[in-house]
Design a protein around this motif. Sequence first.
Motif, PDB file in Angstrom:
ATOM      1  N   TYR A 158       0.844  -0.904  -0.059  1.00  0.00           N
ATOM      2  CA  TYR A 158      -0.399  -0.069   0.374  1.00  0.00           C
ATOM      3  C   TYR A 158       0.368   1.404   0.016  1.00  0.00           C
ATOM      4  O   TYR A 158      -0.112   2.526  -1.246  1.00  0.00           O
ATOM      5  CB  TYR A 158      -0.580  -0.270   0.933  1.00  0.00           C
ATOM      6  N   GLY A 159       2.413   1.460   0.717  1.00  0.00           N
ATOM      7  CA  GLY A 159       2.798   2.444   0.754  1.00  0.00           C
ATOM      8  C   GLY A 159       3.831   2.898  -0.933  1.00  0.00           C
ATOM      9  O   GLY A 159       2.983   3.764  -1.278  1.00  0.00           O
ATOM     10  N   MET A 160       4.033   1.806  -1.575  1.00  0.00           N
ATOM     11  CA  MET A 160       4.536   2.179  -3.178  1.00  0.00           C
ATOM     12  C   MET A 160       2.988   2.487  -4.365  1.00  0.00           C
ATOM     13  O   MET A 160       3.224   2.852  -4.878  1.00  0.00           O
ATOM     14  CB  MET A 160       4.910   0.945  -3.354  1.00  0.00           C
TER      15      MET A 160
ATOM     16  N   GLY B 129      -9.222   4.601  -0.804  1.00  0.00           N
ATOM     17  CA  GLY B 129      -9.060   3.381   0.202  1.00  0.00           C
ATOM     18  C   GLY B 129      -7.057   3.360   0.014  1.00  0.00           C
ATOM     19  O   GLY B 129      -6.999   2.489   0.525  1.00  0.00           O
ATOM     20  N   LEU B 130      -6.908   4.943  -0.617  1.00  0.00           N
ATOM     21  CA  LEU B 130      -5.060   4.779  -0.308  1.00  0.00           C
ATOM     22  C   LEU B 130      -4.704   5.495   0.857  1.00  0.00           C
ATOM     23  O   LEU B 130      -3.597   5.532   1.437  1.00  0.00           O
ATOM     24  CB  LEU B 130      -4.592   5.328  -1.584  1.00  0.00           C
TER      25      LEU B 130
ATOM     26  N   LYS C 136     -11.904  -0.624   0.653  1.00  0.00           N
ATOM     27  CA  LYS C 136     -10.288  -0.684  -0.147  1.00  0.00           C
ATOM     28  C   LYS C 136      -9.654  -0.416   0.075  1.00  0.00           C
ATOM     29  O   LYS C 136      -9.308   0.214   1.508  1.00  0.00           O
ATOM     30  CB  LYS C 136     -11.342   0.359  -0.921  1.00  0.00           C
ATOM     31  N   ASP C 137      -8.200  -1.403  -0.451  1.00  0.00           N
ATOM     32  CA  ASP C 137      -6.761  -1.302  -0.433  1.00  0.00           C
ATOM     33  C   ASP C 137      -7.042  -1.403   0.651  1.00  0.00           C
ATOM     34  O   ASP C 137      -7.063  -2.077   1.260  1.00  0.00           O
ATOM     35  CB  ASP C 137      -6.885  -0.132  -1.026  1.00  0.00           C
TER      36      ASP C 137
END
Length: 231
Positions: free
Chosen positions: A129-131, A183-184, A211-212
Amino acid sequence: MRKITNESSTRLKWPRSIVLLSLLVMVLLTGCADVSKTDSDTDQKGQQAKSEVQADKKPASKEDLEEEFGEVETPESELADITEEVTVTKVEEGDTIVVRGENGEETITLALADTPELILPDGSQDENYGMKARDYTRSMLEGVSLLFERSDSKNEDGNATGYIWMKNNADHVNYNKGLIERGLARLTESSNAKYIDEFREAEAQAKAEQKDIWSIDGYVTADGFDYSLLQ
């Protein structure tokens, strides 16, 4: 009486030719100077008129835009007095960017939107998720000129904080809110923060749809993210 030869006659006529030639050159130079001055004056007047038009240009009102494009939530006319134009020169993380604006180049952190760190506590790189958040922000913002609404506060690293507004046809959208909607990013709560209510709604929707970052139970915490769940 002394006879005047052809050579003597030529010497007598030569100065007169030089005088005529000199007069012709002076006339030509004077004409060129007048034309150059006229062109210069015209250019200066044109630039002055252009500057005056740009100075008088104001963002279209919400009513005018809605008459042409339909519903408009946040037109530039509502942002003009609270934003500054900046260009994103670098994206460091999903919620941290470097911009160039009226204060020179500075690092800013997006207000209310917290994305997972790119570098994990153990020194490794978060390839999840960070990338993903970093790459998304890079694809959307890097090299783009947009509007930055500066907050009064700074974060713990001393970075300026605020909201990024991106133009979308006649409207402008809040990029911070967009990260949360997708969702980021998680919402960093602040009871008196601007836009807090609509940001809460965006997070609730992303969470409901898993989401994510919301797809792993317990990954999002009150303090940030539980990176151990990704190992």
